[in-house]
Design an enzyme around this catalytic site. Sequence first.
Site, PDB file in Angstrom:
ATOM      1  N   LYS A   1       0.514  -1.170  -0.172  1.00 46.69           N
ATOM      2  CA  LYS A   1      -0.021   0.020  -0.065  1.00 46.69           C
ATOM      3  C   LYS A   1       0.742   1.421   0.503  1.00 46.69           C
ATOM      4  CE  LYS A   1      -1.882  -0.887   3.558  1.00 46.69           C
ATOM      5  NZ  LYS A   1      -1.326  -2.169   4.384  1.00 46.69           N
TER       6      LYS A   1
ATOM      7  N   ARG B   1      -0.190  -8.204  13.636  1.00 43.86           N
ATOM      8  CA  ARG B   1      -0.463  -7.673  12.780  1.00 43.86           C
ATOM      9  C   ARG B   1      -1.985  -8.271  11.920  1.00 43.86           C
ATOM     10  NH1 ARG B   1       3.892  -4.874  10.631  1.00 43.86           N
ATOM     11  NH2 ARG B   1       3.678  -4.205   9.146  1.00 43.86           N
TER      12      ARG B   1
ATOM     13  N   ARG C   1      -9.445   1.907   8.631  1.00 39.87           N
ATOM     14  CA  ARG C   1      -8.956   0.518   9.343  1.00 39.87           C
ATOM     15  C   ARG C   1      -9.926  -0.140  10.150  1.00 39.87           C
ATOM     16  NH1 ARG C   1      -3.208   0.906   9.062  1.00 39.87           N
ATOM     17  NH2 ARG C   1      -2.242  -1.284   9.273  1.00 39.87           N
TER      18      ARG C   1
ATOM     19  N   ARG D   1      11.484  -1.162  10.706  1.00 39.99           N
ATOM     20  CA  ARG D   1      10.664  -1.232  11.721  1.00 39.99           C
ATOM     21  C   ARG D   1      10.668  -2.041  12.277  1.00 39.99           C
ATOM     22  NH1 ARG D   1       5.514   0.042   8.027  1.00 39.99           N
ATOM     23  NH2 ARG D   1       4.218  -1.287   9.579  1.00 39.99           N
TER      24      ARG D   1
ATOM     25  N   ARG E   1      11.784  -5.584   4.130  1.00 40.57           N
ATOM     26  CA  ARG E   1      11.362  -4.550   4.313  1.00 40.57           C
ATOM     27  C   ARG E   1      12.567  -4.064   4.582  1.00 40.57           C
ATOM     28  NH1 ARG E   1       5.803  -2.330   5.460  1.00 40.57           N
ATOM     29  NH2 ARG E   1       6.161  -3.213   7.009  1.00 40.57           N
TER      30      ARG E   1
END
Length: 214
Positions: free
Chosen positions: A8, A166, A83, A155, A122
């Site tokens: 996203k 998550r 969300r 992160r 990531r």
Amino acid sequence: MGPPGTGKGTQAQRLVQRLGMVALSSGDVLRAEMKSGTEVGKKAAQYVTGGTLVPDQVITDVMLAAIDRVPRATGFLLDGFPRTLPQAQALEHGLAQRDLRIAAVVDFQLSDDVIVRRISGRRICGECGSTYNVEFLPPKTADVCDRCHSRLIQRPDDARDVVMTRLATYRAQTAPLIKYYAERGLLRTVSAAGTAEEVQTEVLRVVKPLGCHG
Ligand code: AP5
Ligand code: MG
């Protein structure tokens, strides 16, 4: 919309350049508040770190304030917000008050095993927030941001156990919004499995009928 790690943020960063819009990413907004040590940042930290959702009222106020900072003639793209159902309802209400409306909701679909692989690779820029992937979208120089030359970091909520929380949070609280937006005729489903370039082409294809010409 889409589970964590589906791309996203990556697509938001690419599309704003093509479409002349502003990207408002709720995760980026919260990470900036946390970094600056604001009241919102302090309230959000425990949820973001643990992979659960920040209270609806907190995120809704922050995102509507961010929307109000976008110049009136400029379109915007929301990433990561809303969300939950209460957030979607508050957004609808807040937009109506501002004489604005949602043109479309793009839903990114990807299998869990690819999600986990993408998230584990990531890296983000600690300064400008640009996103990379050691396996799929590496920076030109290892661990250095192409854009601002700052160091790349992982992160903290990309740790495997937090990623699992998550994903579960997404399924329980966010996935019901798919039906909500489908019923309103706004949902556009996209496969997020291709390369970043392919996904971008696909998103542009579904938003073109709305007058968004990249
Ligand atoms: P947020 O930052 O929004 O995290 P998320 O939704 O879990 O999404 P991610 O940022 O992890 O994934 P992404 O889809 O943006 O993927 P990316 O482009 O980076 O939220 C963080 C936290 O903030 C939440 O847990 C919550 O606590 C809080 N929060 C945020 N919004 C909230 C709200 N509305 N209400 C309450 N709380 C809220 O891509 C992933 C990786 O894949 C990258 O390495 C990228 O380089 C790579 N990649 C991307 N596309 C491709 C591709 N096509 N092929 C190969 N690799 C790719
Ligand atoms: Mg993101």
